[in-house]
Design a protein around this motif. Structure first.
Motif, short mmCIF file in Angstrom:
data_model
loop_
_atom_site.label_atom_id
_atom_site.label_comp_id
_atom_site.label_asym_id
_atom_site.label_seq_id
_atom_site.Cartn_x
_atom_site.Cartn_y
_atom_site.Cartn_z
N ASP A 50 39.51 43.64 31.54
CA ASP A 50 38.42 44.52 31.94
C ASP A 50 37.68 45.04 30.70
O ASP A 50 38.19 44.97 29.58
CB ASP A 50 38.94 45.70 32.77
CG ASP A 50 39.90 46.57 31.99
OD1 ASP A 50 39.46 47.58 31.42
OD2 ASP A 50 41.11 46.22 31.91
N LYS A 51 36.47 45.55 30.92
CA LYS A 51 35.62 45.94 29.81
C LYS A 51 36.16 47.12 29.02
O LYS A 51 36.08 47.14 27.79
CB LYS A 51 34.20 46.24 30.32
CG LYS A 51 33.45 44.99 30.75
CD LYS A 51 32.01 45.30 31.02
CE LYS A 51 31.25 44.02 31.37
NZ LYS A 51 31.23 43.05 30.26
N MET A 52 36.69 48.12 29.68
CA MET A 52 37.22 49.27 28.98
C MET A 52 38.38 48.86 28.08
O MET A 52 38.46 49.27 26.91
CB MET A 52 37.68 50.34 29.98
CG MET A 52 38.34 51.55 29.33
SD MET A 52 37.28 52.34 28.09
CE MET A 52 36.07 53.08 29.17
N SER A 53 39.29 48.05 28.61
CA SER A 53 40.42 47.58 27.80
C SER A 53 39.94 46.73 26.63
O SER A 53 40.49 46.79 25.53
CB SER A 53 41.40 46.79 28.66
OG SER A 53 41.94 47.61 29.68
N ALA A 54 38.89 45.93 26.87
CA ALA A 54 38.35 45.08 25.80
C ALA A 54 37.77 45.93 24.67
O ALA A 54 37.94 45.60 23.49
CB ALA A 54 37.29 44.15 26.37
N ARG A 55 37.10 47.03 25.04
CA ARG A 55 36.55 47.90 24.00
C ARG A 55 37.66 48.57 23.20
O ARG A 55 37.56 48.74 21.97
CB ARG A 55 35.63 48.95 24.63
CG ARG A 55 34.34 48.36 25.17
CD ARG A 55 33.32 49.43 25.48
NE ARG A 55 33.63 50.19 26.67
CZ ARG A 55 33.22 49.86 27.88
NH1 ARG A 55 32.51 48.77 28.09
NH2 ARG A 55 33.54 50.62 28.92
N GLN A 56 38.75 48.92 23.87
CA GLN A 56 39.89 49.50 23.16
C GLN A 56 40.57 48.44 22.28
O GLN A 56 41.01 48.74 21.16
CB GLN A 56 40.89 50.07 24.16
CG GLN A 56 40.35 51.27 24.93
CD GLN A 56 41.28 51.72 26.05
OE1 GLN A 56 42.20 50.98 26.44
NE2 GLN A 56 41.05 52.90 26.58
N ALA A 57 40.61 47.21 22.79
CA ALA A 57 41.19 46.12 22.01
C ALA A 57 40.38 45.87 20.74
O ALA A 57 40.94 45.60 19.66
CB ALA A 57 41.25 44.85 22.86
N TYR A 58 39.07 45.97 20.86
CA TYR A 58 38.19 45.81 19.68
C TYR A 58 38.58 46.79 18.59
O TYR A 58 38.66 46.43 17.40
CB TYR A 58 36.74 46.01 20.12
CG TYR A 58 35.74 45.95 19.00
CD1 TYR A 58 35.15 44.74 18.63
CD2 TYR A 58 35.38 47.10 18.31
CE1 TYR A 58 34.23 44.68 17.60
CE2 TYR A 58 34.45 47.06 17.27
CZ TYR A 58 33.89 45.84 16.92
OH TYR A 58 32.97 45.81 15.89
N GLN A 59 38.82 48.04 18.96
CA GLN A 59 39.20 49.05 17.98
C GLN A 59 40.56 48.72 17.35
O GLN A 59 40.77 48.95 16.14
CB GLN A 59 39.24 50.44 18.64
CG GLN A 59 37.94 50.87 19.28
CD GLN A 59 36.78 50.96 18.30
OE1 GLN A 59 36.98 51.17 17.09
NE2 GLN A 59 35.55 50.80 18.79
N GLU A 60 41.47 48.20 18.15
CA GLU A 60 42.80 47.84 17.62
C GLU A 60 42.71 46.70 16.61
O GLU A 60 43.34 46.74 15.56
CB GLU A 60 43.74 47.46 18.77
CG GLU A 60 44.06 48.58 19.74
CD GLU A 60 44.88 49.69 19.11
OE1 GLU A 60 45.52 49.46 18.05
OE2 GLU A 60 44.90 50.81 19.66
N PHE A 61 41.90 45.70 16.91
CA PHE A 61 41.75 44.58 15.97
C PHE A 61 41.03 45.02 14.70
O PHE A 61 41.32 44.53 13.60
CB PHE A 61 41.02 43.42 16.64
CG PHE A 61 41.81 42.76 17.74
CD1 PHE A 61 43.10 42.31 17.52
CD2 PHE A 61 41.26 42.58 19.01
CE1 PHE A 61 43.84 41.70 18.54
CE2 PHE A 61 41.98 41.97 20.03
CZ PHE A 61 43.28 41.54 19.79
N ALA A 62 40.08 45.94 14.86
CA ALA A 62 39.40 46.47 13.66
C ALA A 62 40.38 47.22 12.78
O ALA A 62 40.35 47.10 11.54
CB ALA A 62 38.26 47.41 14.10
N ALA A 63 41.30 47.99 13.40
CA ALA A 63 42.33 48.69 12.63
C ALA A 63 43.29 47.70 11.98
O ALA A 63 43.76 47.92 10.85
CB ALA A 63 43.10 49.64 13.55
N THR A 64 43.55 46.60 12.67
CA THR A 64 44.41 45.55 12.10
C THR A 64 43.83 45.02 10.79
O THR A 64 44.52 44.91 9.77
CB THR A 64 44.56 44.39 13.10
OG1 THR A 64 45.13 44.88 14.31
CG2 THR A 64 45.44 43.29 12.52
N LEU A 65 42.55 44.67 10.83
CA LEU A 65 41.90 44.11 9.65
C LEU A 65 41.75 45.13 8.53
O LEU A 65 41.65 44.76 7.36
CB LEU A 65 40.53 43.55 10.05
CG LEU A 65 40.58 42.36 11.00
CD1 LEU A 65 39.19 42.01 11.52
CD2 LEU A 65 41.20 41.14 10.31
#
Length: 380
Positions: free
Chosen positions: A142-157
């Protein structure tokens, strides 16, 4: 010159004494990291400073104990992001290591520990945790989870550059989390104003894109979206309602004015000057043209998937164009300062309807842009 050198020497000595006291004061307050840095700086200027040589090893030892105790506490906790806290503690210790390594005098009394391997391990673990959280969110679809996932991957990098396929996954999350808002053509029953309505919409789309209201919201022109086969998530529909352009009112007025002014004096029989007064008159003619344009814009945002109305409102707008011409007949001396300000002017034709349409829609445009910015900045 001698006095100047003496004053300069006194200032330097005072600075060195205060610097030493500052490090000792930090140590006594338990601010061991700051104390270590203060003592190291002092030893770089005065390698034989007794206070710094004595207290630096103690300050470093206490600092090391504090940070390692915190690390052990974080590792024993259930905090899923504990490795980021561990990384922060190791980072602080590595900073002290580098500072001491840069000072031979400090290095002579302290053998600092190199925390590079611990710091690297903490970063890797922190990046792995963020990556796994991102993948778990991304799989929800879902879109909300995808936006949260984006932040997690940004923190990863941010933890580890080029970590696995985190950049690819972040791009994937961005695409999935983006809301494509399709802006419809504006319904205007009069073909005479359709061009102005299209200008209104084009400027709105450009402004919304420039404002970067929300990085996960993309506004699309209905025609362009159709040509590029962009699948909309939301639909912004607009319609001008109850609008009138160029409602003209002409007000003609005239009024008589008069003033009593001093006339040329006369002499009486004895030759004495006698003041005389006279009344001067004039008629003022005022022609005032007022052109009013106003209307309402209905807008509605609808979720394309379930046809649910997410937001709707009606925004009013108006514009008043005024042209006034003033003239008079009679004696100018009868006019007051206010009367004179009303004189003159050029009899002008009002702007064409297209311009009036755009003028009354300007406040609507500004309000609509603000409404959309608020709505999409506060979306869940």
């Amino acid at each position: 010159m001698r006095n100047y050198l003496g004053l300069l020497t006194a200032i330097i000595l005072l600075f060195l004494i205060s610097s030493c006291k500052s490090g000792e004061k930090l140590y006594n307050k338990g601010r061991y990291d700051d104390a270590v840095e203060a003592f190291v700086k002092k030893l770089q200027r005065r390698p034989q400073d007794a206070t710094s040589l004595e207290l630096l090893p103690k300050a470093y030892e206490q600092s090391q104990i504090q940070h390692e105790n915190k690390v052990n506490g974080y590792l024993a906790s259930n905090d899923p992001l504990k490795w980021e806290s561990v990384r922060r503690e190791y980072g602080a210790m590595q900073k002290l290591y580098k500072a001491i390594q840069a000072s031979p005098a400090a290095l002579a009394v302290v053998k600092p520990k190199d925390y590079r391997s611990e710091l690297t391990g903490a970063r890797e673990n922190a990046a792995e945790v963020r990556y796994d959280r991102g993948m778990e969110l991304l799989e929800k679809g879902d879109k909300m989870s995808a936006r949260q996932a984006y932040q997690e991957f940004a923190a990863t990098l941010k933890m580890v550059k080029n970590y696995r396929d985190a950049q690819q996954r972040m791009d994937e999350a961005f695409q999935l989390g983006t809301i494509n808002v399709l802006i419809s053509q504006i319904a205007v029953r009069s073909p005479y104003f359709q061009f102005s309505a299209d200008q209104f919409r084009a400027e709105l789309i450009q402004n919304l894109q420039t404002r970067n209201i929300n990085s996960f919201v993309k506004f699309n022109d209905e025609r362009i979206a159709s040509a590029q086969q962009i699948r909309p998530d939301e639909y912004l529909e607009m319609q001008f309602y109850d609008f009138e352009v160029g409602q003209t009112y002409v007000d003609r007025s005239q009024r008589d004015v008069s003033r009593e002014i001093e006339d040329r004096p006369l002499k009486d029989t004895s030759g004495k000057l006698i003041k005389r007064y006279m009344t001067v008159k004039a008629t003022i003619y005022i022609v005032k043209k007022t052109v009013i344009s106003r209307g309402l814009l209905d807008y509605r945002i609808t979720d394309v998937n379930n046809n649910q109305v997410l937001r709707q409102d009606r925004i009013p707008g108006s514009y008043t164009w005024v042209n006034q011409v003033g003239s008079y007949r009679g004696d100018e001396r009868a006019l007051s300062d206010e009367d004179k300000r009303q004189m003159g002017g050029v009899d002008m034709a009002p702007p064409p309807p297209q311009e009036l349409f755009l003028a009354f829609t300007k406040p609507i445009y500004d309000q609509l842009a603000s409404d959309l910015q608020y709505f999409y900045n506060n979306m869940q």
